[in-house]
Write an enzyme that holds these catalytic residues in place. Structure first.
Site, PDB file in Angstrom:
ATOM      1  CB  SER A 173       1.994  53.179  83.418  1.00  0.00           C
ATOM      2  OG  SER A 173       2.779  53.830  84.401  1.00  0.00           O
ATOM      3  CB  THR A 191       0.916  57.406  78.890  1.00  0.00           C
ATOM      4  OG1 THR A 191       0.380  56.285  79.571  1.00  0.00           O
ATOM      5  CG2 THR A 191       0.115  57.622  77.625  1.00  0.00           C
ATOM      6  NE  ARG A 230      -7.034  53.952  74.757  1.00  0.00           N
ATOM      7  CZ  ARG A 230      -6.493  54.593  75.778  1.00  0.00           C
ATOM      8  NH1 ARG A 230      -5.175  54.685  75.885  1.00  0.00           N
ATOM      9  NH2 ARG A 230      -7.236  55.158  76.690  1.00  0.00           N
ATOM     10  CB  VAL A 231      -4.577  57.384  70.144  1.00  0.00           C
ATOM     11  CG1 VAL A 231      -4.056  58.696  70.694  1.00  0.00           C
ATOM     12  CG2 VAL A 231      -3.624  56.818  69.102  1.00  0.00           C
ATOM     13  N   GLY A 232      -5.015  57.291  73.493  1.00  0.00           N
ATOM     14  CA  GLY A 232      -5.753  57.875  74.620  1.00  0.00           C
ATOM     15  C   GLY A 232      -5.706  59.393  74.584  1.00  0.00           C
ATOM     16  N   GLY A 271      -5.562  58.763  83.888  1.00  0.00           N
ATOM     17  CA  GLY A 271      -6.733  57.901  84.007  1.00  0.00           C
ATOM     18  C   GLY A 271      -7.255  57.469  82.658  1.00  0.00           C
ATOM     19  N   GLY A 296      -8.380  57.594  79.304  1.00  0.00           N
ATOM     20  CA  GLY A 296      -8.274  58.654  78.313  1.00  0.00           C
ATOM     21  C   GLY A 296      -9.569  58.947  77.586  1.00  0.00           C
TER      22      GLY A 296
HETATM   23  C1  SD4 Z   1      -4.594  56.758  78.536  1.00  0.00           C
HETATM   24  N1  SD4 Z   1      -4.642  58.531  80.138  1.00  0.00           N
HETATM   25  O1  SD4 Z   1      -3.925  56.227  77.643  1.00  0.00           O
HETATM   26  C2  SD4 Z   1      -3.852  57.451  79.630  1.00  0.00           C
HETATM   27  C3  SD4 Z   1      -3.463  56.473  80.659  1.00  0.00           C
HETATM   28  C4  SD4 Z   1      -3.200  57.070  81.989  1.00  0.00           C
HETATM   29  O2  SD4 Z   1      -2.812  57.116  84.184  1.00  0.00           O
HETATM   30  O3  SD4 Z   1      -3.345  58.145  82.280  1.00  0.00           O
HETATM   31  N2  SD4 Z   1      -2.887  56.530  82.995  1.00  0.00           N
HETATM   32  O4  SD4 Z   1      -5.814  56.697  78.584  1.00  0.00           O
END
Ligand code: SD4
Length: 326
Positions: free
Chosen positions: A84, A204, A214-216, A238, A240
């Site tokens: 991840s 991440t 896509r950008v979180g 989590g 994003g």
């Molecule tokens: C996202 N927040 O790209 C990131 C992924 C992530 O635990 O946090 N994972 O949305």
């Protein structure tokens, strides 16, 4: 520490901090420049444990929190078994591993990269953006060119294991682009050094099998990470999209500024997500982790399962289970 006693500890820490933090935070501008409680570093998820070890090497010698958080998160970035973050991260649906990262220091300097391919250490590129450009954020091809211009080499980030996983996913005709919260474990790290200065880093590969481009929240200052040296620091993990919607980490820091303990600030941010999206919030994960100027910390998440590692003179880098809404 058994998980129930960890939970109790967190609750008690939050309660204690809640009783006293208003006065403490309100007088943050007069906090002495040396941190009397010693340095502390916190990181999301179990890959935070080896990351904290690297960060602690710097903090324990009196080093700067910015150097500690960068060195810390580089560990999972380079670990092909962490699917991840960085090398070995699960790709997007077109098979590209695209990385998001940001970093922030005690002066509110910040740098970020988004949708960066082929570079093992996006956090170091984010730091270069912060230190060598007048900008905060570079994305995609521009971020890659900047990394290459600064001497970084291209690496194939898609390991055979992650490629195999992606190919299995492609075969699943029933897959719906619903968020699978087990599948995205960003590392967010926040630290307070012996001089009393805060920094944070967040990095991440984002949501597995996302749409290309896509950008979180993770590279977005104020969403995946925020640091205010007068108050505290917060980071998120989590889904994003949900974190961006509420400017999550900035919200947590502002709540601490108004007197909330770190745990209560995280809880309030999570409850805001629940209030805005009650149905959707049942199916996804968001977790916040916060640290205030006094070394007090707390967390809160939507679903059970979020944990984080803490290292200080008082904490042995074991995992704490976060309290959750559901
Ligand atoms: C996202 N927040 O790209 C990131 C992924 C992530 O635990 O946090 N994972 O949305």
């Amino acid at each position: 520490m058994a998980s129930s006693s960890r939970r109790r500890f967190i609750y008690q820490t939050s309660l204690f901090a809640g009783l006293f933090s208003f006065r403490k935070v309100a007088s943050a501008s007069s906090v002495a420049p040396v941190n009397p409680s010693g340095p502390i570093v916190l990181s999301t998820w179990s890959h935070g444990i080896p990351a904290n070890v690297a960060a602690w090497e710097i903090l324990a010698k009196g080093g700067r929190s910015l150097d500690a958080v960068e060195a810390g998160v580089r560990i999972p970035e380079a670990d092909p078994n962490v699917t991840s973050v960085g090398l070995g991260g699960y790709p997007d649906r077109d098979g590209h591993v695209t990385l998001d990262a940001c970093i922030m220091d005690e002066f509110a300097n910040c740098g970020s990269v988004a949708c960066l391919e082929h570079i093992v250490h996006p956090i170091s590129i984010a730091r270069l953006v912060m230190e060598k450009t007048p900008h905060v954020m570079l994305v995609g091809e521009g971020a890659l060119k900047f990394a290459l211009d600064n001497g970084y080499k291209k690496t194939n980030l898609l390991t055979p294991e992650s490629e195999q996983h992606w190919k299995e996913w492609l075969k699943d005709a029933n897959y719906k682009p619903v968020v699978n919260w087990e599948n995205h474990d960003t590392i967010g790290m926040i630290a307070l050094d012996s001089k009393g200065n805060l920094s944070g880093a967040c990095t991440t590969s984002g949501m597995a099998y996302k749409l290309h481009g896509r950008v979180g929240d993770s590279p977005i200052i104020g969403a995946g990470l925020y640091v205010d040296n007068e108050v505290g620091a917060a980071t998120a993990t989590g889904v994003g999209e949900e974190v961006i919607r509420i400017c999550g980490s900035h919200l947590v820091v502002e709540l601490m500024r108004q007197g909330a303990s770190p745990g209560d600030a995280c809880r309030e941010a999570v409850e805001r997500i629940v209030k805005k999206q009650p149905q959707r919030s049942k199916e996804l994960q968001v977790g916040f982790l916060a640290l205030n100027k006094h070394g007090e910390f707390g967390s809160f998440c939507l679903q059970k399962g979020f944990n984080f590692a803490v290292k200080s003179d008082l904490h042995d880098n074991s995992l704490f289970d976060s309290k959750s809404h559901y």
